[in-house]
Design an enzyme around this catalytic site. Structure first.
Site, mmCIF file in Angstrom:
data_model
loop_
_atom_site.group_PDB
_atom_site.id
_atom_site.type_symbol
_atom_site.label_atom_id
_atom_site.label_comp_id
_atom_site.label_asym_id
_atom_site.label_seq_id
_atom_site.Cartn_x
_atom_site.Cartn_y
_atom_site.Cartn_z
ATOM 1 N N GLU A 52 0.810 -1.230 0.000
ATOM 2 C CA GLU A 52 0.000 0.000 0.000
ATOM 3 C C GLU A 52 0.836 1.269 0.000
ATOM 4 O OE1 GLU A 52 -0.574 -2.569 1.997
ATOM 5 O OE2 GLU A 52 -2.622 -3.240 1.639
ATOM 6 N N HIS B 197 -10.951 -3.992 10.392
ATOM 7 C CA HIS B 197 -11.687 -3.940 9.122
ATOM 8 C C HIS B 197 -12.878 -2.987 9.174
ATOM 9 C CE1 HIS B 197 -9.243 -6.996 7.351
ATOM 10 N NE2 HIS B 197 -10.039 -7.171 6.319
#
Lengths: 338, 348
Positions: free
Chosen positions: B79, B148
């Site tokens: 990322e 999450h």
């Protein structure tokens, strides 16, 4: 790829005659310019008029010159906090760079960046990051832009040995190999990160070996030998331009000054006078000058004429910077958004 | 059990009363991407799974077939580097859209987002810029737990140089994404998973919604509820209940947090004299703190009562649905906060 010892002599190999004589002279001129500007900063820094942490690249002039003299004006370069040499070698506006050191509105970053943030879009210098390794993915992304546009540019990232300790180098090379991007990664291994020697930071010495598993073409050269750097960079850049994908070049070199400022490191005591002296003897500019004289590529008179002219120009550059206006206080919020 | 099916709650149609075409939220975003890619060849889409058979909740579905694998491509999970890749491409003149399933993964890219994208214009005196869009969708429910489901708008709102967008309706999601792609700055768009199955009135063709321009979702005179993202749904539900108690609540949806439409908030508080901020994120140092501080600084004389923040608890999201129910706040909490400050008066 043999290990390069500190004491090994610099051997300039041009017997094949594949480098035009004019280019061999240009190596010298570029390195001399870099050295001269850095020495001038070194001389004036104590005045405290340049209110920015300068990271001098004295001792590393050959990497910038040997690499950048392979590039076209529209090729992209992303560099790091020690980027004065890269900026000069890529053809950046030197007046604007020095004005930036003086925090002036005429600086390349209008006094907002300082010495660690140099830019000149006219020659593809799209910015420099002082976060170690930060420019590596940016160069990778600029190379992706070139692939999408099919514009035949090459992108290049300069970074130091400590960038190898950041995950972003591995992530970037993996992606560049995956997409066969036209990017060249140039590691200037100057052995130190601030005061910390490479041996205190990395499990093994041979940086170039870290990326063998990614199948990227790797070169390791004596970073104080401008001809050796040029030859490796030439192959890497040609491959990138021809669609052959990225390469990695480790240039073994040494910074003769401290991480920032004008000390040599001996005063603080993280390295010895003997060590510094060994590398002063390996000065990339002086050794190359001797070689040019021996090979009669330049005469002593020509060198004197050239260096005198640079001296005068550098005086003018610093005078321009010093006389330039400071940024206006009421413009402090400008440029945050476009 | 399929995650996405369990998350859909009552359907909201802010624009249902308007005439025209109805689109699902995901289809509205997909249409924005499609129009942007057709009209501007600098635009490309990257992200883990953007060309897979699911296509990022359907948002990028089959776009690679239309525009080619070069312009719509899967990414390694790296990322941080891939954010840098997007920035580098943007600085070199492209318009990348980097898509993430969850904002949690943006934390791996904070160096490139905060140290690089947000600073590239200012640090170089405006001679370069990084026009990219980073898109991510907040998760909630089905035991998604602490890594999450994070709502990180407080972190991003703190950073000068970023744009921060949190749409609520399909109409806004499309228009704000088009604005984001056309913007010359780094733009972070945080969607909410529970809004993604909504549908609503969405005009065809390219249109943009200006940043820094909030909307009044419901007019009222007694109390102002500034609601962020999915909390707009909860706030509208609360307002309907409050109406039965004789409390007339105004619901403001800022739509973008950077820039923030200060005027719409201050004007509303001037009218109502009371403020509740309902955010999907944490309380401490968050969006609620910023908006209430804004009103304390610039609208203190309007306030007839203390301000209230309705946020999640200041803990990582628990997995168990029993604990999760305590962690999240919603309509009932907004009603309680509003009722409390309707009774209290500040003596000045």
């Amino acid at each position: 790829m043999k290990s390069i010892k500190v004491t090994s002599p610099i051997v300039f190999s041009v017997c094949r005659g594949d480098i035009p004589k004019e280019l061999l002279r240009e190596f010298y001129r570029t390195m001399f310019w870099i050295q001269k500007v850095e020495l001038k900063i070194n001389e004036l820094y104590h005045e405290d008029e340049m209110k920015t942490p300068v990271h001098l690249c004295l001792g590393q002039e050959a990497v910038a010159a040997g690499v950048c003299l392979n590039l076209n004006a529209n090729d992209y370069v992303f560099t790091n906090h020690r980027g004065h040499g890269h900026y000069i070698a890529k053809g950046g506006n030197i007046k604007a760079m020095v004005a930036e050191f003086y925090n002036r509105e005429t600086g390349c970053s209008r006094g907002r960046g300082g010495s660690m943030h140099l830019v000149d879009t006219a020659v593809g210098l799209l910015g420099s990051s002082s976060i170690v390794g930060g420019g590596i993915p940016l160069a990778t992304g600029a190379a992706l832009a070139s692939v999408l546009r099919k514009d035949n540019r090459v992108s290049l990232a300069f970074f130091g040995d400590a960038a190898i300790e950041e995950g972003v180098i591995y992530e970037s090379i993996n992606f560049a190999m995956l997409k066969k991007l036209p990017v060249v990664y140039v590691c200037e291994n100057n052995l130190y990160s601030v005061f910390s020697h490479l041996s205190k930071r990395q499990a093994q010495d041979d940086i170039y070996r870290r990326f063998i598993g990614l199948d990227i073409p790797i070169y390791r050269v004596d970073g104080n030998n401008v001809v050796a750097v040029y030859r490796a960079a030439k192959k890497a850049i040609a491959q990138a331009r021809d669609g052959g994908g990225p390469s990695f070049i480790e240039c073994r070199t040494y910074r003769l000054k401290d991480h920032h400022g004008t000390g040599s490191g001996v005063e603080v005591g993280y390295r010895s006078q003997e060590e510094v002296d060994e590398w002063v003897a390996r000065c990339p500019v002086k050794n190359y000058e001797r070689f040019l004289l021996e090979q009669r590529l330049l005469t002593a008179v020509e060198i004197k004429q050239f260096t005198d002219a640079v001296d005068r120009e550098v005086e003018g550059v610093f005078n321009f910077a010093h006389a330039s206006p400071l940024p206006r206080e009421d413009e402090v919020l400008d440029y945050l958004y476009q | 059990m399929d995650w996405s099916k369990t998350l859909v709650k009552e359907e909201i149609n802010f624009e249902a009363d308007k005439k025209g075409r109805k689109l699902s939220y995901a289809a509205a975003i997909r249409e924005a991407l499609e129009l942007a890619m057709t009209s501007d060849e600098r635009v490309f889409i990257m992200g883990q799974g953007v060309d897979d058979p699911v296509g990022m909740f359907g948002i990028t579905l089959d776009l690679h077939k239309k525009y080619g694998q070069e312009r719509v491509f899967d990414t390694p999970l790296s990322e941080n580097a891939l954010t840098g890749v997007a920035i580098g491409a943007a600085v070199a003149g492209m318009r990348p859209v980097y898509m993430h399933n969850r904002p949690d993964f943006l934390l791996l890219a904070m160096d490139q987002i905060v140290n690089h994208a947000a600073k590239w214009s200012y640090m170089f005196g405006g001679s370069v810029r990084a026009p990219l869009v980073i898109w991510a969708c907040v998760g909630r429910g089905w035991g998604g737990a602490a890594q999450h489901t994070q709502t990180l708008q407080g972190l991003f709102m703190h950073i000068p140089g970023l744009r921060l967008v949190m749409p609520t309706t399909p109409y806004d999601a499309k228009g704000l994404l088009i604005t984001g792609i056309a913007d010359n700055n780094p733009v972070i768009i945080l969607e909410h998973r529970w809004l993604l199955r909504q549908s609503g009135y969405v005009p065809e063709g390219l249109y943009s919604i200006p940043f820094g321009c909030g909307v009044v979702r419901r007019q009222g005179k007694d109390i102002t509820i500034v609601a962020i993202s999915y909390m707009v749904v909860e706030a509208l539900g609360a307002a309907r209940e409050l109406e039965k108690q004789g409390i007339d609540a105004e619901v403001i949806d800022p739509r973008t947090l950077r820039p923030l439409d200060e005027a719409i908030i201050l004007e509303s508080v001037k009218k109502t004299g009371r403020l509740v901020v309902a955010d999907t994120g944490w309380k401490t140092g968050g969006v609620g703190a910023e908006i209430t501080a804004l009103v304390a600084e610039k609208g203190f004389e309007y306030l007839k009562a203390p301000v209230r923040r309705v946020t999640t608890l200041d803990i990582p999201t628990p997995a168990s649905d029993v604990l999760e129910a305590k962690f999240y706040t919603g309509k009932a909490d907004i009603i309680v906060s509003c009722s409390e400050i309707m009774e209290k008066k500040v003596t000045k």
